[in-house]
Write a protein that holds these residues in place. Sequence first.
Motif, PDB file in Angstrom:
ATOM      1  N   LEU A  78       0.855  -1.010  -0.124  1.00 48.31           N
ATOM      2  CA  LEU A  78      -0.032   0.131  -0.063  1.00 48.31           C
ATOM      3  C   LEU A  78       0.870   1.048  -0.050  1.00 48.31           C
ATOM      4  N   ALA A  79       2.068   1.194   0.637  1.00 42.08           N
ATOM      5  CA  ALA A  79       2.896   2.111   0.657  1.00 42.08           C
ATOM      6  C   ALA A  79       3.372   2.572  -0.835  1.00 42.08           C
ATOM      7  N   TYR A  80       3.658   1.656  -1.335  1.00 42.11           N
ATOM      8  CA  TYR A  80       4.292   1.857  -2.699  1.00 42.11           C
ATOM      9  C   TYR A  80       3.318   2.337  -3.696  1.00 42.11           C
ATOM     10  N   LEU A  81       1.889   1.923  -3.619  1.00 45.77           N
ATOM     11  CA  LEU A  81       0.948   2.467  -4.569  1.00 45.77           C
ATOM     12  C   LEU A  81       0.501   3.922  -3.994  1.00 45.77           C
ATOM     13  N   ARG A  82       0.746   4.130  -2.622  1.00 48.02           N
ATOM     14  CA  ARG A  82       0.676   5.571  -2.273  1.00 48.02           C
ATOM     15  C   ARG A  82       1.546   6.436  -2.787  1.00 48.02           C
ATOM     16  N   ALA A  83       2.599   6.059  -3.078  1.00 46.82           N
ATOM     17  CA  ALA A  83       3.828   6.974  -3.734  1.00 46.82           C
ATOM     18  C   ALA A  83       3.776   7.243  -5.093  1.00 46.82           C
ATOM     19  N   PHE A  93      -3.300   6.892  -6.686  1.00 47.20           N
ATOM     20  CA  PHE A  93      -4.105   5.957  -5.934  1.00 47.20           C
ATOM     21  C   PHE A  93      -4.655   6.739  -4.747  1.00 47.20           C
ATOM     22  N   GLY A  94      -6.065   7.119  -4.424  1.00 45.41           N
ATOM     23  CA  GLY A  94      -6.535   7.975  -3.350  1.00 45.41           C
ATOM     24  C   GLY A  94      -6.418   6.940  -2.111  1.00 45.41           C
ATOM     25  N   ASP A  95      -6.325   7.714  -0.949  1.00 44.46           N
ATOM     26  CA  ASP A  95      -6.213   7.088   0.526  1.00 44.46           C
ATOM     27  C   ASP A  95      -7.499   6.098   0.768  1.00 44.46           C
ATOM     28  N   TYR A 100      -9.800   0.795   1.241  1.00 43.48           N
ATOM     29  CA  TYR A 100     -10.661  -0.086   0.873  1.00 43.48           C
ATOM     30  C   TYR A 100      -9.709  -1.539   0.502  1.00 43.48           C
ATOM     31  N   LEU A 101      -8.619  -1.420  -0.273  1.00 45.88           N
ATOM     32  CA  LEU A 101      -7.876  -2.367  -0.558  1.00 45.88           C
ATOM     33  C   LEU A 101      -7.360  -3.230   0.588  1.00 45.88           C
ATOM     34  N   LYS A 102      -6.871  -2.217   1.597  1.00 43.09           N
ATOM     35  CA  LYS A 102      -6.302  -2.947   3.243  1.00 43.09           C
ATOM     36  C   LYS A 102      -7.594  -3.620   3.703  1.00 43.09           C
TER      37      LYS A 102
END
Length: 516
Positions: A78-83, A93-95, A100-102
């Motif tokens: 998720l950190a990679y996608l957030r970056a 990709f929004g928080d 939701y993915l988490k």
Amino acid sequence: MRLEDRRTAEGILFTDQYQLSMAQLYFRQGLHEQTAQFDHFFRRYPDYGLHAAGYCISAGLAWLVDWMQEVSFREEDLAYLRAQRNATGGQLFGDDFLAYLKGCGGFGSLSLWAIPEGRVVHPGVPLSIVRGPLAMAQILETALLNQLNYQTLIATKAARIREVSRASMVLEFGLRRGQERGANAGTRAALIGGADFTSNVGLSSTLGVPPKGTHAHSLVQVFLALGSSELDAFRAYAEVYPDDCLLLVDTINTLESGLPNAIRVFEELRAKGHRPVGIRLDSGDLAYLAIQSALLLDRAGFPETAIVLSSDLDELVIWQIQTQIVEEARRYAADADAILRRLVYGVGTRLVTSHGEGALGGVYKLVAMQSGGTWRPAIKLADTPSKITNPGLKQAWRIYDDRGQATADLLTLEEEDPTKAERLVLRHPSDYTQQRMLERKDLRAIEPLLVQVLDQGQLVAPLPTLEAIRAQRDHDIAGLDVGVRRIMNPHIYHVSLSQSLWDLKQDLLAQLRQGV
């Protein structure tokens, strides 16, 4: 690759970027939790250039299921996608989407139906069906296609090699030439499709199959470089492995050096009460050398020792070797059948890479969406009629004629039961002029092919063992007409639609074309 990097690359991010992009769009539109169904199927058999397959063997399901149950969105993922950033520097990709993915965790919301591994499969028939929330079903696409397409491709190649080998042993030797760690999947698929054993030690261990192997030319070269001889090398090998002695005889000269030295070592082993296994031929005219080796081994009193052939073998090369042996054996007063019976085929590069056809064109297509508790069929238009998808919720059936031979695979709507019909109408998937009529009384059996594997992420029943998968493969191949099984120019096996599915497809096409 470091272990932590491998966990990321081979975990739930083992997907294409556009799958995640679409999943976020569905999330923004409020569609992400709507139930969808996707069908996975291939459109044509592998075509190897000079020859094409007439059937495929399903493989890869167990590894896909294991992967689906093991992976999840980790904090690192998720950190990679957030970056990730969009073109203007904003967060791609929004928080809220990442939250939701988490919350999803992994693929626990998805259900899976599939044709079991080892079964014969044909174009247009779903190998697997995924049903569940649209976003997660979309994200699964890449990994599912990657794992099922490749293993099905290799299992098919192995089955054709098994078919042409005339019940001789087939050994898989492809680990050194495979696509990096993907060679492990290739080994497993080869064992499903037709290889008896493999040289791959790690996979042999996990699958409960003893690994097989001999020695390389370097063994003889070491002794030669140190001032010893080929005979010394063979004697050293026989001393360490007296009951598993199989010698590679073509390092210097097969008939003038290697084979005479091997026979001398075999005689020494026999005098000590051991039984030599055989020789391996890895270069030259393998058919001629097999004949001459068999004659020399017979004269020395070793008619049962195996002759292992290797060096870029596949089904066509094996067929050519066998043909040459049959044609030339009588010239040397040799028994062709006896020679063929003692052959073992070591198949490597051309099997694990599916020489001639490097990929199976399996696709993953949306066929239905649920809205308000009602399923709405979906269809994809195409300029090529064969690429128009078959819509809706479906079941696949195999129809056996009065001989017990498979005569057609029939796709029906999920609620249809062809076993209760007195007469079946089989429609060509795209040609309205072609159809067949079958009377139920003339058929031996009608068998459903798709079985549920996962129910919202949970395994419905234990998956079959490798032994059971191979038994299923043998049963299905035996049930094919000999014309479909042949290596060159196989007969076309019929895949058909029921009248109800045909009507649904035509209605949707008419609606779409009218709208266009």
